[in-house]
Design an enzyme around this catalytic site. Structure first.
Site, PDB file in Angstrom:
ATOM      1  N   ASP A  70      -7.554 -25.136  33.056  1.00 19.94           N
ATOM      2  CA  ASP A  70      -8.634 -25.120  32.062  1.00 19.94           C
ATOM      3  C   ASP A  70      -8.730 -23.760  31.365  1.00 19.94           C
ATOM      4  O   ASP A  70      -8.283 -22.736  31.895  1.00 19.94           O
ATOM      5  CB  ASP A  70      -9.993 -25.373  32.744  1.00 19.94           C
ATOM      6  CG  ASP A  70     -10.173 -26.826  33.144  1.00 19.94           C
ATOM      7  OD1 ASP A  70      -9.169 -27.567  33.150  1.00 19.94           O
ATOM      8  OD2 ASP A  70     -11.313 -27.204  33.469  1.00 19.94           O
ATOM      9  N   HIS A 216      -7.367 -22.340  36.466  1.00 24.31           N
ATOM     10  CA  HIS A 216      -7.620 -21.782  35.134  1.00 24.31           C
ATOM     11  C   HIS A 216      -6.444 -20.894  34.712  1.00 24.31           C
ATOM     12  O   HIS A 216      -6.011 -20.041  35.486  1.00 24.31           O
ATOM     13  CB  HIS A 216      -8.908 -20.950  35.132  1.00 24.31           C
ATOM     14  CG  HIS A 216     -10.141 -21.785  35.363  1.00 24.31           C
ATOM     15  ND1 HIS A 216     -10.533 -22.172  36.621  1.00 24.31           N
ATOM     16  CD2 HIS A 216     -11.026 -22.321  34.490  1.00 24.31           C
ATOM     17  CE1 HIS A 216     -11.627 -22.915  36.510  1.00 24.31           C
ATOM     18  NE2 HIS A 216     -11.959 -23.021  35.236  1.00 24.31           N
TER      19      HIS A 216
HETATM   20 ZN   LIG Z   1     -13.687 -24.453  31.474  1.00 19.87          ZN
END
Ligand SMILES: [Zn+2]
Length: 265
Positions: A70, A216
């Site tokens: 992400d 991430h």
């Molecule tokens: Zn996010």
């Protein structure tokens, strides 16, 4: 649209009850207020709660796991991650922030060209996502989709909100936009640790068939821990017999691919 109406009616009835009961029993009012607050927080914040927004937190198939990244693209860490994934022969799913995809479209295109899946992670990653006005919510979804289309030439079909937050109108808006909400089953909390050992343990201790793993590729202090942990994690999961899959079918396989627009360089 039935559930958003039920949600707001529920809030209205509770608010009216609190006002009416207040002169008679403050302790009962406090109890109802606390219970309602906890319930609403659960509806808006729990990443796998299905009531407000139907969502998927697993992938089908025996011994399959999906890596999802992400908040990218990041100009430094995403290319490093793509190199690593290419070296290991692993395909992953990238939930990109629209604004960042506009800044670094060549990285998004590279990820797509190398066989990864690109998905919508809203336009601006607004942290108070569940309190957006309906108009702004629709805008966040549409602009996120549009930025992926401008980078890669197709409309993504998967969506994930910032921090997995929900919104009462999210389900109908996603349906209008042809997006499926994809959550996760392993939250690595890579945003909170700088230790690759801790991060690897968090994944390897929990990994089971069908898991969608949340990581991430863009973090304020860099994604060093993830980049350091990932090769060992991939090797170990392969040793355990897991195969790495995408969180959903690619657009070129699913028939939703559109002609690349003129702005694609
Ligand atoms: Zn996010």
């Amino acid at each position: 649209m039935a559930r958003p109406i039920i949600f707001f009616l529920f809030m209205l009835v509770i608010s009216a009850s609190l006002v009416l009961l207040y002169p008679f029993s403050r302790s009962l009012v406090a109890l109802i207020f606390c219970a309602t607050t906890l319930f609403v927080l659960y509806l808006l914040f729990h990443p796998r709660n299905q009531w407000l927004v139907p969502n998927r937190s697993r992938v089908p198939g025996a011994a399959c796991v999906a890596l999802t990244f992400d908040d990218g693209p990041d100009p430094v860490d995403t290319p490093k991650l793509l190199d690593l994934l290419r070296e290991k022969g692993v395909k992953a799913t990238f939930f990109v922030i629209g604004k960042r995809a506009e800044q670094y479209p060549e990285i998004v295109r590279r990820a797509w060209a190398e066989g990864h899946l690109i998905a919508n992670h809203t336009w601006s990653h607004y942290p108070l996502f569940c309190f957006l006005t309906p108009r702004r919510l629709r805008d966040e979804i549409e602009r996120g989709t549009e930025s992926v289309r401008r980078s890669c030439g197709f409309r993504p079909h998967l969506f994930r909100s910032p921090v997995g937050l929900r919104h009462p109108f999210l389900a109908p808006y996603l349906q209008d936009a042809g997006l499926e909400y994809v959550s996760w089953s392993i939250r690595t909390r890579d945003t909170l640790t700088a230790s690759s050992t801790v991060l690897a343990r968090r994944i390897l201790d929990k990994a089971a068939s069908g898991d969608i793993i949340l990581l991430h590729d863009h973090l304020p202090k860099g994604a060093h821990a993830m980049l350091e942990a990932l090769p060992g994690v991939i090797d170990e999961l392969r040793k355990r017999g897991f195969e790495f899959v995408l969180a959903g079918p690619r657009e070129d396989a699913g028939g939703t691919l559109e002609p690349a627009c003129e702005s694609v360089r």
